[in-house]
Design a protein around this motif. Structure first.
Motif, PDB file in Angstrom:
ATOM      1  N   PHE A  13       0.812  -1.181   0.038  1.00  0.00           N
ATOM      2  CA  PHE A  13      -0.062   0.187  -0.002  1.00  0.00           C
ATOM      3  C   PHE A  13       0.907   1.137  -0.008  1.00  0.00           C
ATOM      4  O   PHE A  13       0.604   2.317  -0.232  1.00  0.00           O
ATOM      5  N   MET A  14       2.097   1.183   0.664  1.00  0.00           N
ATOM      6  CA  MET A  14       2.930   2.295   0.354  1.00  0.00           C
ATOM      7  C   MET A  14       3.986   2.186  -0.685  1.00  0.00           C
ATOM      8  O   MET A  14       4.777   2.835  -0.755  1.00  0.00           O
ATOM      9  N   GLU A  46      10.322   0.245  -5.023  1.00  0.00           N
ATOM     10  CA  GLU A  46      11.351   1.166  -4.914  1.00  0.00           C
ATOM     11  C   GLU A  46      12.859   0.759  -5.070  1.00  0.00           C
ATOM     12  O   GLU A  46      12.820  -0.482  -5.051  1.00  0.00           O
ATOM     13  N   ILE A  47      13.588   1.721  -5.324  1.00  0.00           N
ATOM     14  CA  ILE A  47      14.999   1.104  -5.455  1.00  0.00           C
ATOM     15  C   ILE A  47      15.445   0.887  -4.077  1.00  0.00           C
ATOM     16  O   ILE A  47      14.993   1.237  -3.074  1.00  0.00           O
ATOM     17  N   ALA A  48      16.575   0.020  -4.166  1.00  0.00           N
ATOM     18  CA  ALA A  48      17.285  -0.436  -2.784  1.00  0.00           C
ATOM     19  C   ALA A  48      17.654   0.622  -1.858  1.00  0.00           C
ATOM     20  O   ALA A  48      17.286   0.497  -0.668  1.00  0.00           O
ATOM     21  N   ALA A  49      18.145   1.859  -2.592  1.00  0.00           N
ATOM     22  CA  ALA A  49      18.340   2.880  -1.550  1.00  0.00           C
ATOM     23  C   ALA A  49      17.340   3.259  -0.412  1.00  0.00           C
ATOM     24  O   ALA A  49      17.451   3.506   0.426  1.00  0.00           O
ATOM     25  N   VAL A  51      17.025   3.319   3.582  1.00  0.00           N
ATOM     26  CA  VAL A  51      16.708   4.353   4.376  1.00  0.00           C
ATOM     27  C   VAL A  51      15.254   4.162   5.234  1.00  0.00           C
ATOM     28  O   VAL A  51      15.535   4.624   6.463  1.00  0.00           O
ATOM     29  N   MET A  52      14.523   3.594   4.697  1.00  0.00           N
ATOM     30  CA  MET A  52      13.519   3.156   5.486  1.00  0.00           C
ATOM     31  C   MET A  52      13.712   2.173   6.722  1.00  0.00           C
ATOM     32  O   MET A  52      13.216   2.318   7.818  1.00  0.00           O
ATOM     33  N   MET A  53      14.576   1.165   6.609  1.00  0.00           N
ATOM     34  CA  MET A  53      15.134   0.399   7.397  1.00  0.00           C
ATOM     35  C   MET A  53      15.703   0.859   8.726  1.00  0.00           C
ATOM     36  O   MET A  53      15.892   0.760   9.596  1.00  0.00           O
ATOM     37  N   VAL A  54      16.771   2.035   8.177  1.00  0.00           N
ATOM     38  CA  VAL A  54      17.510   2.706   8.937  1.00  0.00           C
ATOM     39  C   VAL A  54      16.672   3.375   9.993  1.00  0.00           C
ATOM     40  O   VAL A  54      16.744   3.399  11.007  1.00  0.00           O
TER      41      VAL A  54
END
Length: 103
Positions: free
Chosen positions: A62-63, A68-71, A75-78
């Motif tokens: 849903f988001m 999306e690209i790996a970068a 960023v989301m995981m960090v």
């Protein structure tokens, strides 16, 4: 400028399937909470695992993070890891409420 040339299916059927899985997982959480078949610690573990699965589905589909690209995924995981670390740092402060109040 970076363009992503990958094609992904944005059909409604895919989202209905994900929504159905989310609905089933929510129903499982409600049944687990009301039946109380596990001990509290095991119940919390089961509910946390189910909620992590649900959040991964919501974030991925849903988001649209799945496409999306790996970068962007990093960023989301960090950011999520930083939030969890901050929660672990400040959570012990919540235990002070046990010692407050009338004795």
């Amino acid at each position: 400028m970076h363009t992503v040339d990958t094609h992904h299916d944005e059909g409604k059927g895919q989202y209905f399937w994900v929504w159905a899985v989310l609905l089933l997982l929510t129903a499982a959480e409600v049944v687990l909470a009301y039946r109380q078949v596990f001990q509290p610690v095991q119940m919390l573990e089961a509910l946390m695992i189910l909620s992590i699965i649900k959040s991964a589905l919501i974030i991925g589909y849903f988001m649209h993070l799945k496409y999306e690209i790996a970068a962007m995924k990093w960023v989301m995981m960090v950011a999520v890891t930083a939030c969890l670390c901050l929660m672990c740092i400040f959570f012990p402060d919540a235990f002070r409420i046990v010692h407050l109040g009338v004795r």
